[in-house]
Design an enzyme around this catalytic site. Sequence first.
Site, PDB file in Angstrom:
ATOM      1  CD  GLU A   1      -3.033  -1.144   2.197  1.00 59.56           C
ATOM      2  OE1 GLU A   1      -2.784  -0.619   3.283  1.00 59.56           O
ATOM      3  OE2 GLU A   1      -4.131  -1.653   1.904  1.00 59.56           O
TER       4      GLU A   1
ATOM      5  CG  ASP B   1      -7.531  -5.561   4.713  1.00 62.99           C
ATOM      6  OD1 ASP B   1      -7.158  -5.743   5.876  1.00 62.99           O
ATOM      7  OD2 ASP B   1      -7.646  -4.432   4.206  1.00 62.99           O
TER       8      ASP B   1
ATOM      9  CD  GLU C   1     -10.010  -1.296   7.840  1.00 61.09           C
ATOM     10  OE1 GLU C   1      -9.085  -1.853   8.464  1.00 61.09           O
ATOM     11  OE2 GLU C   1      -9.887  -0.875   6.677  1.00 61.09           O
TER      12      GLU C   1
HETATM   13  C1  GCV Z   1      -2.717   0.405   8.437  1.00 62.23           C
HETATM   14  C2  GCV Z   1      -6.212  -2.130   5.429  1.00 62.23           C
HETATM   15  C3  GCV Z   1      -6.645  -0.872   6.133  1.00 62.23           C
HETATM   16  C4  GCV Z   1      -5.483   0.120   6.264  1.00 62.23           C
HETATM   17  C5  GCV Z   1      -4.326  -0.603   6.973  1.00 62.23           C
HETATM   18  C6  GCV Z   1      -3.947  -1.833   6.166  1.00 62.23           C
HETATM   19  C7  GCV Z   1      -2.838  -2.636   6.844  1.00 62.23           C
HETATM   20  O1  GCV Z   1      -5.934  -1.862   4.092  1.00 62.23           O
HETATM   21  O2  GCV Z   1      -7.717  -0.293   5.468  1.00 62.23           O
HETATM   22  O3  GCV Z   1      -5.923   1.223   6.979  1.00 62.23           O
HETATM   23  O4  GCV Z   1      -3.227   0.249   7.127  1.00 62.23           O
HETATM   24  O5  GCV Z   1      -5.066  -2.664   6.047  1.00 62.23           O
HETATM   25  O6  GCV Z   1      -3.183  -3.581   7.535  1.00 62.23           O
HETATM   26  O7  GCV Z   1      -1.692  -2.312   6.674  1.00 62.23           O
END
Ligand code: GCV
Length: 691
Positions: free
Chosen positions: A275, A348, A376
Amino acid sequence: MINGLGRMKNWLWIIGLFFVLSLHAEDGHRLWLRMERNALPADVSLSESTERTATLDIASRELKDFWKGEGRVLLRVSKDGVMRDGFTICRKGLDVELSSASDNGVLYAAYDLLRRQQAGDLLSDGVAVTERPSYDIRILNHWDNPDGTVERGYAGRSIWKWDELPETVSPLYEEYARANASVGINAVVLNNVNAKPQMLSTGMLRKVAVIAEVLRPYGIRTYLSVNFASPKALGELSTADPLDEDVQRWWEKKAKEIYRLIPDFGGFLVKANSEGEPGPQDYGRTHADGANMLADVLAPYGGLVMWRAFVYQAESSDRACQAYEEFMPFDGQFRDNVIVQVKNGPIDFQPREPFSPLFGAMQHTQVMPEFQITQEYLGQSIHTVFLATMWKDCLDAETYRVGGGTVADVTQHRGGIHSRSAVAGVANIGDVVNWTGNDMAQANWYAFGRLCWNTELSAEQIAEEFLKQTFSTDEHFIEPVRQLLLRSWDTAVSYMMPLGLHHIFAFGHHYGPEPWCAPPDTRPDWLPKYYHRADTVGVGFDRTVRGSKAVLQYHEPLATLYGDLETCPEEYLLWFHHVPWEYVMRNGLTLWDNLCYIYNSGVEDAREFVDLWQKVQPYVDTERYEAIQMRFERQALDAEWWRDACLLYFQQYSRRSIPADCPPPVHDLEELMEFRLHLDNYTAADMDKLP
Ligand code: GCV
């Protein structure tokens, strides 16, 4: 006439009353630690050979303050005691002895004894219990940023007050340490995996050292997430290439500085090449090159590297395959002090995922599960979803690797002499008064600790313990609310993403449903259509041998079981298969009809939670009762919103009607698409906008 002095007295009285009331207001701050303080201290002492330590002082103080037993409590640390944080509690007559090979073990024994007292589960005379934690390292990952915000945090701002540190030490730190120790959590990563390089600046490290000092006597080690490009970003080098000697020296110097300030520093957590975060691949190096370089730097101090396997590229045809594809080539090539941290599922933290195939696949590498405590993807601080059920589902899954073993078994296995087993949970904690936003979400912090301590505990046991300590021991309360908690995960999955659907959330905030969401110029793997693949034939992601072949990442018999439409567990059907709308399922109904009934049952369950909670009102204080009830009401409305959004959207493809005995949607698709259901929309004004 009241004179001036009299008026002042009245005011003082009112202020005093207000102070007393606010002290006793039930705001949820006490979590599950609600023991009544003793008027006179209990009789607690150390055995003759046991030396006093700060940790034993805490154990003694807790027992003196809260243990109600009439006999003597003896605390003993001896080399014959149980190792690795384990302990024995032995009752003889009125006396109790708590022993362990370490002072941390005695502290855990003290909290165990107090938990038993709260839950009415005391040991009989002559009985001894011995406990050993399932995992060596039971670690919370905070996704807290240095500016005080919390990524995916729904409980206010960060509890770490970086602006005030190191001079001002918030009392929250010690309360937090105590809560963690009481459930066996013994490690903490203070900052977000999307790490800012500034975390490693000398100024920040001094602040970190102060927090570490508060946590230490509670048996908690401090770790940091690090940005792989720190040597560059902190302005000193032109590269962060792990094979560059200057880079290696930079990290060595940094490690020396850290350990001078924090002698028991735990190590680094790294999100690399994921990411947009920097990593070794930026220099043509591998995950193993990156992780091993940091591991070598930390090894002289006994430090660990937790290297995340959460990686995926925009170009890939199946995101679910990628962690395996990127990490399997390096199985067995990581140093002993590297642990590869793997999210419970291959994508995820979705409402329901099969376990990540990496757990079964990596046989020569220490692997640790990562769970998400913060919700989340599960209704954030509004919906009640008890996650122990979901985590058990992963931990208890059989991997069928050579020699067999569940996810829990294979991750508890200690590979080398230096390696330690570990499990991580992304914290749901913030600086709101009740710590977790929703009082019920405290159950997930509690459950994470208890489950890491003992993966054999059932979700039912954990729910019961939590409820008894946090609310009431009355069976009229416990029985229905325990059932509610145990059903809550299944309920949420039913109204959000049943039958293996996944990632059909609103873009960005991940609160409401947006199976249609497709903003222009967005990575395809960030969009719901990539995952649900609905068309006029059917719905679901073909991960069989005819599709992305993700099933082949599992050992047999799972590859065949998941890969065959007829044998695939129905909860994962649309995860592994693109299924025709008219496909007849095991109950004789078509896929489309089933989908309608399941979504609807989720809504009905969520509504039932409102009634159920209302029935237990007599057992709960007004403040928490109302705060929780308001959330249940919203959850039920959201469930309706989820059902209507998903069914009306998919109906465009299925072109079938909703079965006559299913209630018709309350909303219409246009309206659903216009109003983005979001946690922040839930101001009173926005609630009014809801039809
Ligand atoms: C901390 C998902 C979440 C992100 C998070 C990522 C991760 O994509 O939406 O906010 O980033 O996981 O676990 O690194």
